[in-house]
Scaffold this motif. Sequence first.
Motif, PDB file in Angstrom:
ATOM      1  N   GLN A 180       0.746  -1.116   0.021  1.00 27.06           N
ATOM      2  CA  GLN A 180      -0.015   0.228   0.090  1.00 27.06           C
ATOM      3  C   GLN A 180       0.930   1.392   0.228  1.00 27.06           C
ATOM      4  O   GLN A 180       0.520   2.349  -0.619  1.00 27.06           O
ATOM      5  N   ARG A 181       2.163   1.204   0.429  1.00 27.98           N
ATOM      6  CA  ARG A 181       2.814   2.509   0.411  1.00 27.98           C
ATOM      7  C   ARG A 181       3.380   2.598  -0.953  1.00 27.98           C
ATOM      8  O   ARG A 181       3.052   3.971  -1.125  1.00 27.98           O
ATOM      9  N   LEU A 182       3.483   1.639  -1.875  1.00 30.23           N
ATOM     10  CA  LEU A 182       3.893   1.906  -3.028  1.00 30.23           C
ATOM     11  C   LEU A 182       2.348   2.599  -3.708  1.00 30.23           C
ATOM     12  O   LEU A 182       2.726   3.554  -4.718  1.00 30.23           O
ATOM     13  N   LEU A 183       1.365   2.128  -3.377  1.00 31.20           N
ATOM     14  CA  LEU A 183       0.097   2.945  -3.870  1.00 31.20           C
ATOM     15  C   LEU A 183       0.102   4.342  -3.477  1.00 31.20           C
ATOM     16  O   LEU A 183      -0.303   5.054  -4.450  1.00 31.20           O
ATOM     17  N   GLY A 184       0.354   4.524  -2.213  1.00 28.45           N
ATOM     18  CA  GLY A 184       0.426   6.015  -1.807  1.00 28.45           C
ATOM     19  C   GLY A 184       1.357   6.640  -2.753  1.00 28.45           C
ATOM     20  O   GLY A 184       1.160   7.975  -3.069  1.00 28.45           O
ATOM     21  N   TYR A 185       2.545   6.274  -2.691  1.00 30.20           N
ATOM     22  CA  TYR A 185       3.748   6.701  -3.451  1.00 30.20           C
ATOM     23  C   TYR A 185       3.138   7.109  -4.993  1.00 30.20           C
ATOM     24  O   TYR A 185       3.586   8.437  -5.478  1.00 30.20           O
ATOM     25  N   GLY A 186       2.325   6.280  -5.708  1.00 34.60           N
ATOM     26  CA  GLY A 186       2.115   6.427  -6.815  1.00 34.60           C
ATOM     27  C   GLY A 186       1.115   7.540  -7.047  1.00 34.60           C
ATOM     28  O   GLY A 186       1.403   8.602  -7.694  1.00 34.60           O
ATOM     29  N   VAL A 187       0.172   7.611  -5.913  1.00 33.77           N
ATOM     30  CA  VAL A 187      -0.816   8.839  -5.819  1.00 33.77           C
ATOM     31  C   VAL A 187      -0.197  10.149  -5.988  1.00 33.77           C
ATOM     32  O   VAL A 187      -0.162  11.018  -6.608  1.00 33.77           O
ATOM     33  N   LEU A 188       0.874  10.047  -4.967  1.00 35.22           N
ATOM     34  CA  LEU A 188       1.981  11.436  -4.757  1.00 35.22           C
ATOM     35  C   LEU A 188       2.596  11.597  -6.076  1.00 35.22           C
ATOM     36  O   LEU A 188       2.550  13.011  -6.237  1.00 35.22           O
ATOM     37  N   VAL A 189       3.112  10.783  -6.850  1.00 36.36           N
ATOM     38  CA  VAL A 189       3.759  11.090  -7.797  1.00 36.36           C
ATOM     39  C   VAL A 189       2.849  11.636  -8.866  1.00 36.36           C
ATOM     40  O   VAL A 189       2.990  12.722  -9.546  1.00 36.36           O
ATOM     41  N   TRP A 190       1.683  11.077  -9.137  1.00 37.47           N
ATOM     42  CA  TRP A 190       0.665  11.583  -9.962  1.00 37.47           C
ATOM     43  C   TRP A 190       0.294  12.889  -9.631  1.00 37.47           C
ATOM     44  O   TRP A 190       0.151  13.893 -10.470  1.00 37.47           O
ATOM     45  N   LEU A 191       0.020  13.268  -8.453  1.00 35.32           N
ATOM     46  CA  LEU A 191      -0.316  14.715  -7.941  1.00 35.32           C
ATOM     47  C   LEU A 191       0.899  15.599  -8.221  1.00 35.32           C
ATOM     48  O   LEU A 191       0.649  16.740  -8.810  1.00 35.32           O
ATOM     49  N   ALA A 192       2.209  15.249  -8.050  1.00 32.89           N
ATOM     50  CA  ALA A 192       3.062  16.134  -8.284  1.00 32.89           C
ATOM     51  C   ALA A 192       3.203  16.395  -9.904  1.00 32.89           C
ATOM     52  O   ALA A 192       3.462  17.537 -10.433  1.00 32.89           O
ATOM     53  N   PHE A 193       3.127  15.364 -10.648  1.00 30.65           N
ATOM     54  CA  PHE A 193       3.064  15.290 -12.257  1.00 30.65           C
ATOM     55  C   PHE A 193       1.808  16.426 -12.531  1.00 30.65           C
ATOM     56  O   PHE A 193       2.060  17.282 -13.389  1.00 30.65           O
ATOM     57  N   HIS A 194       0.693  16.372 -12.151  1.00 28.25           N
ATOM     58  CA  HIS A 194      -0.301  17.107 -12.177  1.00 28.25           C
ATOM     59  C   HIS A 194      -0.047  18.503 -11.880  1.00 28.25           C
ATOM     60  O   HIS A 194      -0.277  19.415 -12.743  1.00 28.25           O
TER      61      HIS A 194
END
Length: 123
Positions: A64-78
């Motif tokens: 789940q940490r990778l899932l959270g990391y993926g969300v944070l990366v997408w937010l940074a990209f956005h």
Amino acid sequence: MIVAGLSGLVDSFARFALQGLGTPAPVAPTQNLVVTGLYRYVRNPIYVALVAVILGQAVLFGDQRLLGYGVLVWLAFHAFVVGYEEPALVRMFGTEYEDFRANVPRWIPRLTAWRAARRRNHS
């Protein structure tokens, strides 16, 4: 997701170099707007591919940490895309980018490929 993301990443990087005559990095931007390949379906296939790889790893490892990391990366990209990249592309490519942006979604791919109108040379 990992394999699809990696193949999309390689294809998109190659198009930047060969068709765009540049790189995805702001310090060495493309000279031409790239609107072929995966760019006919989604405006940001490199970012989508990277997030797909991260989310694929989250599923593969059940982390789940990778899932959270993926969300944070997408937010940074956005934030980067909206705050810097899109305004810069409007300045660089004008109506060509506006047409692309009006027809190709930022994050969720189209189901059918968009085809840019051919430019006519009025010389």
